[in-house]
Design a protein around this motif. Structure first.
Motif, short mmCIF file in Angstrom:
data_model
loop_
_atom_site.label_atom_id
_atom_site.label_comp_id
_atom_site.label_asym_id
_atom_site.label_seq_id
_atom_site.Cartn_x
_atom_site.Cartn_y
_atom_site.Cartn_z
N UNK A 87 0.24 -0.57 0.26
CA UNK A 87 -0.13 -0.23 -0.03
C UNK A 87 0.69 1.20 -0.12
N UNK A 88 2.03 1.42 0.83
CA UNK A 88 2.53 2.44 0.97
C UNK A 88 3.18 2.21 -0.83
N UNK A 89 3.62 1.61 -1.45
CA UNK A 89 4.46 1.73 -2.64
C UNK A 89 2.93 3.06 -3.89
N UNK A 134 -7.55 -5.17 2.85
CA UNK A 134 -6.19 -4.19 3.94
C UNK A 134 -5.58 -2.90 3.20
N UNK A 135 -5.42 -3.83 1.70
CA UNK A 135 -4.05 -2.44 1.49
C UNK A 135 -5.96 -1.42 0.39
N UNK A 136 -6.21 -1.73 0.91
CA UNK A 136 -7.47 -0.92 -0.19
C UNK A 136 -7.35 0.21 1.41
N UNK A 137 -7.57 -0.55 2.48
CA UNK A 137 -7.98 0.21 4.10
C UNK A 137 -6.47 1.55 4.12
N UNK A 138 -5.77 0.69 3.87
CA UNK A 138 -4.39 1.04 3.83
C UNK A 138 -3.75 2.26 3.27
N UNK A 146 -1.81 11.40 8.75
CA UNK A 146 -0.63 11.79 8.50
C UNK A 146 -0.20 10.15 10.34
N UNK A 147 0.96 9.97 9.97
CA UNK A 147 1.23 9.19 11.71
C UNK A 147 0.53 8.04 11.19
N UNK A 148 0.48 7.07 10.27
CA UNK A 148 -0.06 5.70 9.85
C UNK A 148 0.35 5.09 10.74
N UNK A 149 -0.24 3.95 12.09
CA UNK A 149 0.25 2.63 12.07
C UNK A 149 -0.85 1.84 12.49
N UNK A 150 0.00 1.29 11.20
CA UNK A 150 -1.34 -0.59 11.11
C UNK A 150 -0.41 -1.27 10.73
N UNK A 151 -1.08 -2.56 11.06
CA UNK A 151 -0.43 -4.08 10.63
C UNK A 151 -0.59 -4.28 10.01
N UNK A 152 -0.40 -5.04 8.74
CA UNK A 152 -1.39 -5.82 7.87
C UNK A 152 -0.57 -6.94 7.86
N UNK A 190 -17.31 -1.07 0.25
CA UNK A 190 -15.83 -0.76 -0.28
C UNK A 190 -15.21 0.47 -0.69
N UNK A 191 -15.68 0.74 -1.68
CA UNK A 191 -15.33 1.46 -3.43
C UNK A 191 -16.56 3.33 -2.99
N UNK A 192 -15.76 3.75 -4.15
CA UNK A 192 -17.40 5.49 -4.46
C UNK A 192 -18.03 4.50 -5.01
#
Lengths: 342, 341
Positions: A87-89, A134-138, A146-152, A190-192
């Motif tokens: 997700x970060x990429x 989980x990727x979509x949520x992230x 900002x400052x997202x903490x999440x363990x996938x 989950x989506x628009x």
């Protein structure tokens, strides 16, 4: 349906092995410029990895480059195989495209189905749904917080803040491609927007619109303004001429989809893409005279509310002049007829 | 003796409050200017979660620049290779190589930031084996069909990439390396060592010997192209140059120090938290055109570097200061260096 019909151009950019891809790119530049000139609304690039026996460009570099040829069009990732990605990429690459394009990105995402892709990305078919969710949520959190903490299950965000947020707030529109009923329900949640499946017959889609609506009700969400679908199109003087001209290219295309296993993810009763061309044609593609195609588009709008049509003019092996001619006839002949008819 | 080429590094890192649409347009403008001034390449780095700085991602940026800057090579310098899946990178970069008519340079390095490793589902400990297996996989995917390879975090099953690069057998692979073992690895697996931007030139000169010894050991010739990244700023006088760029360059190195970049640097030259004058000495190329010419020639003589990738903007440097400096570098330093060699 008051909302104006929008049109996109779909660019798979697929060519046979051995074709000079610099020439393939030049052809797509020409198509993009024409789409800009004719006032299309969006430009879509799909994504597959290891697409042998076909060649194609990767989605994100392609969109980043082609955007400069079509400065008015929205840029649609149709679709990102989200389960494969970190997700970060993805959040950073897409945010860059949104900013670079002045806020023109549409984030289309879906599951994918090819073993070679799952394996190549160190995952499996079995993991694809939980990873997708989980990727979509992230991605959404990285775009808005900002400052997202999440363990996938396959990544960990530790106080992570994106290098750049998208321009569109709160996020670029999120379209979810979905074939099966259960995936459509997930899209509602989950989506628009549900990005309707391009391979299905219209009667299947009509049934699935009801599935989608019921799911939206359940999640207390309104029916979206934008109802998109991708379709194959060829405009000619008559249906017969269109069918005969398109036949060799579309047959080849769907043969490869079948080899790849695309139809395994389609709903029962409409899950065989190994059909004869004649059967595939039925109610699945836009092939015909301008009048016939306009009629089909109007009917799809009335039956299913479809108001954003992403049109695939180009298939493997089709000569460029046929693509440009079909695009031109669409813009000059079909579009006015649809506008009159709606 | 080969001529010296100059490339431009667009670090493109900006403070939080900056409008990134405007900053992107400015980066494109610098890329176009570099192209028209005769720079050899435009280089874009990659960091993720770069807070407190903002940045544009590498691959989309280089792809977008391909049209605006039709002559320069496009340097992905560097890709944090351990983070990625080889199939993904092989296809994305092949796309850029084809779209640009074969102008890609593939720079790679290890990376060192925990936030990046974790977010990509890996660890600092895994970075070296992943780096090596990813590079093997990418080289194979670029040159073979039906690749079968089981890596520690991916599996290629009869995989053929959707697109091969234009450059054969592959775009040049530059390996960024700070520490001696990493330099030996660069000799073993890369097409050349991409000399690091942060060390003093005396440190680099010593490390060039490490590199050469490793090349000998692996029976490989010294590469024709020997690139180095440096912080570069030219103005009429050294005082003026320092007045314009000193503060923003100092801010940049403070952030590196905070990120822990210097932990990856060789002993004796592993403190980026020094006072500016001490930091700049024998490290940055800053001054008047004559002074920078002298520094470049000296750098070339001591290290053999013949491709200088110049970083010319830091957080807060005004755009016109950077473009003026680029212009002065191209118009005055390029010819003076050519003459001096």
């Amino acid at each position: 349906m008051a909302r104006k019909m929008q049109y996109g151009i779909g660019m798979r950019t697929q060519y046979a092995a051995g074709f000079d891809m610099q020439k393939g790119f030049a052809e797509h530049v020409e198509q993009a410029r024409l789409a800009e000139k004719f006032g299309f609304d969006s430009l879509m690039k799909n994504s597959h990895f290891a697409g042998y026996p076909l060649q194609e460009f990767q989605q994100l570099p392609f969109l980043s480059r082609i955007m400069t040829e079509a400065p008015s069009l929205r840029l649609l990732t149709g679709i990102v195989l989200l389960s494969l990605q970190k997700p970060l990429d993805l959040a950073e690459q897409l945010a860059s495209i949104d900013v670079m394009s002045g806020g023109r990105l549409i984030f289309g995402c879906g599951l994918g189905y090819r073993e070679v892709e799952f394996r190549g990305f160190g995952t499996t078919q079995k993991e694809r749904v939980p990873r997708f969710i989980e990727n979509l949520e992230a991605v959404k959190r990285l775009w808005t917080e900002d400052h997202v903490s999440m363990k996938g299950s396959h990544f960990e965000l530790m106080d992570a803040t994106l290098s750049m947020k998208p321009l569109q707030k709160p996020t670029p529109p999120i379209w979810m491609g979905a074939n099966a009923d259960v995936a459509i329900e997930r899209a509602a949640e989950l989506a628009d927007v549900w990005f309707m499946n391009p391979h299905q017959r219209m009667e299947t889609i009509e049934r699935q619109v009801e599935v989608y609506k019921r799911a939206l009700d359940r999640f207390n969400k309104p029916f979206p303004d934008e109802i998109p679908i991708a379709r194959e199109i060829f405009v000619a003087n008559s249906r017969e001429e269109a069918i005969n001209t398109a036949k060799p290219f579309l047959e080849e295309k769907y043969k490869i989809y079948h080899q790849w296993g695309q139809d395994k993810v389609m709903p029962k009763g409409d899950d065989n893409l190994a059909l004869d061309y004649d059967e595939l044609l039925e109610d699945r593609f836009l092939l015909g005279s301008p009048e016939e195609i306009a009629e089909q588009i109007i009917a799809q709008n009335r039956q299913c509310g479809i108001n954003h049509l992403v049109l695939q003019f180009h298939w493997v092996g089709i000569p460029q002049e046929l693509v440009l001619e079909s695009m031109t006839r669409f813009a000059e002949e079909v579009r006015p007829l649809v506008e009159q008819g709606l | 003796m080969t001529a010296i080429q100059f490339g431009l590094m667009l670090r493109g890192q900006f403070p939080q409050e900056d409008d990134m649409t405007q900053r992107f347009n400015e980066l494109m403008l610098q890329g176009k200017l570099a192209d028209s001034l005769g720079f050899s390449c435009v280089t874009k780095g990659s960091h993720y979660a770069g807070y407190p700085l903002q940045d544009v991602q590498q691959i989309p940026f280089l792809a977008a620049l391909a049209r605006e800057a039709p002559n320069v090579r496009l340097n992905a310098g560097i890709v944090l290779l351990s983070l990625h899946k080889p199939l993904d990178i092989a296809e994305q970069l092949a796309s850029i190589d084809v779209i640009s008519g074969g102008r890609l340079i593939f720079g790679i390095a290890l990376g060192y930031r925990e936030v990046e490793f974790k977010a990509f589902g890996t660890t600092q400990k895994e970075r070296v084996p992943r780096f090596e297996e990813n590079l093997i996989a990418i080289r194979r995917l670029w040159t073979e069909n039906n690749v079968n390879m089981k890596g520690s975090h991916f599996e290629l099953e009869d995989a053929s990439v959707s697109l091969k690069p234009v450059q054969k057998p592959n775009p040049p692979i530059w390996v960024g390396a700070n520490a001696d073992p990493a330099i030996r690895r660069a000799a073993r697996i890369g097409d050349c060592w991409y000399m690091n931007p942060h060390n003093r030139i005396d440190t680099i000169a010593r490390q060039v010997d490490v590199y050469k010894a490793a090349l000998d050991e692996y029976n490989k010739p010294m590469p024709e192209e020997f690139p180095i990244r440096r912080e570069v700023f030219v103005a009429k006088t050294k005082e003026e140059a320092l007045r314009i760029c000193g503060e923003s360059l100092a801010i940049k190195y403070k952030v590196y120090h905070e990120w822990g970049q210097d932990k990856a640097m060789p002993e004796g030259d592993d403190d980026l938290g020094l006072e500016f004058d001490e930091l700049a000495r024998d490290r940055f190329l800053i001054g008047s055109p004559d002074e920078v010419t002298e520094q470049v020639v000296d750098l070339h003589k001591r290290t053999g570097a013949n491709h200088i990738i110049a970083s010319m903007q830091w957080p807060g440097t005004p755009l016109t200061a950077t473009t003026d400096s680029m212009q002065m570098l191209a118009e005055e330093v390029f010819p003076k260096v050519a003459q001096a060699l």
